[in-house]
Design a protein around this motif. Structure first.
Motif, PDB file in Angstrom:
ATOM      1  N   GLU A  30       0.760  -1.131  -0.074  1.00 55.91           N
ATOM      2  CA  GLU A  30      -0.056  -0.032  -0.160  1.00 55.91           C
ATOM      3  C   GLU A  30       1.046   1.337   0.075  1.00 55.91           C
ATOM      4  O   GLU A  30       0.577   2.251  -0.873  1.00 55.91           O
ATOM      5  N   ALA A  31       1.853   1.281   0.921  1.00 58.28           N
ATOM      6  CA  ALA A  31       2.495   2.727   0.939  1.00 58.28           C
ATOM      7  C   ALA A  31       3.309   2.912  -0.412  1.00 58.28           C
ATOM      8  O   ALA A  31       3.428   4.129  -0.806  1.00 58.28           O
ATOM      9  N   ILE A  32       3.937   1.857  -0.867  1.00 56.94           N
ATOM     10  CA  ILE A  32       4.643   1.993  -2.189  1.00 56.94           C
ATOM     11  C   ILE A  32       3.594   2.650  -3.490  1.00 56.94           C
ATOM     12  O   ILE A  32       3.711   3.483  -4.064  1.00 56.94           O
ATOM     13  N   ASP A  33       2.368   1.704  -3.243  1.00 57.60           N
ATOM     14  CA  ASP A  33       1.628   2.112  -4.303  1.00 57.60           C
ATOM     15  C   ASP A  33       1.126   3.548  -4.315  1.00 57.60           C
ATOM     16  O   ASP A  33       0.847   4.235  -5.296  1.00 57.60           O
ATOM     17  N   LYS A  34       0.879   4.083  -3.015  1.00 57.97           N
ATOM     18  CA  LYS A  34       0.410   5.557  -2.738  1.00 57.97           C
ATOM     19  C   LYS A  34       1.519   6.248  -3.235  1.00 57.97           C
ATOM     20  O   LYS A  34       1.377   7.460  -3.979  1.00 57.97           O
ATOM     21  N   LEU A  35       2.925   6.149  -2.936  1.00 53.48           N
ATOM     22  CA  LEU A  35       3.958   6.866  -3.230  1.00 53.48           C
ATOM     23  C   LEU A  35       3.967   7.180  -4.728  1.00 53.48           C
ATOM     24  O   LEU A  35       4.361   8.125  -5.528  1.00 53.48           O
ATOM     25  N   VAL A  36       3.893   5.851  -5.582  1.00 63.20           N
ATOM     26  CA  VAL A  36       3.702   6.003  -7.211  1.00 63.20           C
ATOM     27  C   VAL A  36       2.605   6.713  -7.739  1.00 63.20           C
ATOM     28  O   VAL A  36       2.561   7.527  -8.493  1.00 63.20           O
ATOM     29  N   GLU A  37       1.432   6.466  -6.865  1.00 60.84           N
ATOM     30  CA  GLU A  37       0.422   7.378  -7.392  1.00 60.84           C
ATOM     31  C   GLU A  37       0.260   8.908  -6.999  1.00 60.84           C
ATOM     32  O   GLU A  37       0.010   9.664  -8.133  1.00 60.84           O
TER      33      GLU A  37
END
Ligand code: GLU
Length: 319
Positions: A217-224
């Motif tokens: 989740e944290a990585i997905d949010k950074l990318v988004e």
């Protein structure tokens, strides 16, 4: 006799001064010697130096601490150009993150180069199979000044981690990290770098080690949330111990300079690369799939330097 000798010396001095006046030395900031930035800088200089007789530029590309060190050296006027991760180009230009209070308005984009996944490499006997498994382990988070150290701090912030979440957080440089992993001084190393590279090859050559996925989740949010991050894959089979593709996120390596570097200098450097583009691409496997069109469009958040823009227009790459 004595008089003659003096005259000759003065003559030689005068000739030396004249040659010096025509030559301009430029310095390109790179990274550790086992990374890809070092090859980027060395390759650019090699092409520039083939034309010294015509343009007078003499280029050197020493090993440095990496992205942040390069940007700061360019800002200080100690270096003319350098390689930097696209996330740190963005933050330097905007005065955000690591560059809060140290904004570099005058940073200028020249072109982007290869993609750089954020890589975690772990000893297989450490039990580390995911990024979260790094908690409580001995991790080389990288030398201050490197792109990976700064990006690791962003990831740690996103996860709410601090340095005391690790049993050990070491600050070894890329050139030292493979040996530290091999000697069991650390369980894992972090390296934002293009593939294939010597450092990871060295790390997996003597011991069982593998590349660990960085997702969730944290990585997905950074990318988004951030235009300079994208999902990335490390191809399976590239390194011993990692047979399957590994998912992570990544940035681009970019080539940057300062608005205060003269247009004709940047123009000649860009011309040396793109007039000899096939030769450039052969200098490292990470450059193999580069296209000029992508290099002048992707990963750049600072304005293009006018000297670079001039070449791109002449070459029909820009309208
Ligand atoms: N991405 C790393 C940094 O910014 C350098 C990688 C390399 O040397 O190829 O410090």
């Amino acid at each position: 006799m004595k008089m003659l000798k003096l005259l000759v010396t003065a003559g030689a001095l005068a000739a030396g001064t004249a040659a010096f006046a025509q030559e301009k030395f430029i310095t390109i900031g790179t990274g550790g010697q086992t990374g890809v930035y070092f090859v980027v800088g060395q390759s650019i200089c090699r092409l520039v130096n083939r034309g010294t007789a015509e343009h007078g530029l003499k280029c050197t590309a020493p090993s440095t601490g990496g992205s942040i060190a390069n940007i700061n050296a360019i800002k200080a006027g100690d270096m003319d150009m350098g390689v930097a991760q696209s996330d740190w180009q963005y933050h330097a230009y905007n005065g955000t993150s690591e560059f809060e209070g140290n904004k570099f308005d005058d940073i200028r984009a020249v072109f982007s180069v290869h993609g750089e996944p954020f890589n975690v490499i772990a000893r297989s006997d450490s039990g580390i199979e995911s990024f979260d498994d790094l908690k409580g382990k001995r991790v080389n988070i990288g030398n201050p000044g490197s792109g990976q150290r700064a990006t690791m701090e962003v990831v740690m912030n996103a996860k709410g981690w601090g340095l005391d979440d690790f049993a050990l957080a070491s600050e070894l440089k890329p050139a030292e990290q493979a040996a530290a992993l091999g000697d069991n001084k650390v369980d894992a190393i972090i390296y934002t770098v293009g593939h294939p590279n010597g450092s990871i090859q060295e790390a997996v050559s003597t011991i069982d080690a593998h590349i660990v996925p960085v997702d969730g989740e944290a990585i997905d949010k950074l990318v988004e949330d951030n235009p300079f991050y994208a999902k990335a894959t490390v191809p399976g089979g590239m390194y011993k111990g990692t047979d399957e593709d590994v998912t992570t996120f990544g940035v681009k390596a970019t080539f940057v300079t300062s608005a205060s570097v003269p247009d004709d200098v940047v123009y000649q450097v860009v011309k040396a690369v793109f007039d000899n583009f096939d030769r450039f691409k052969r200098l490292h496997p990470a450059f193999e799939n580069l296209t000029a069109e992508e290099m002048i469009a992707d990963g750049l958040s600072a304005p293009l330097h006018p000297g670079a823009e001039k070449y791109y227009r002449e070459a029909g790459l820009l309208e």
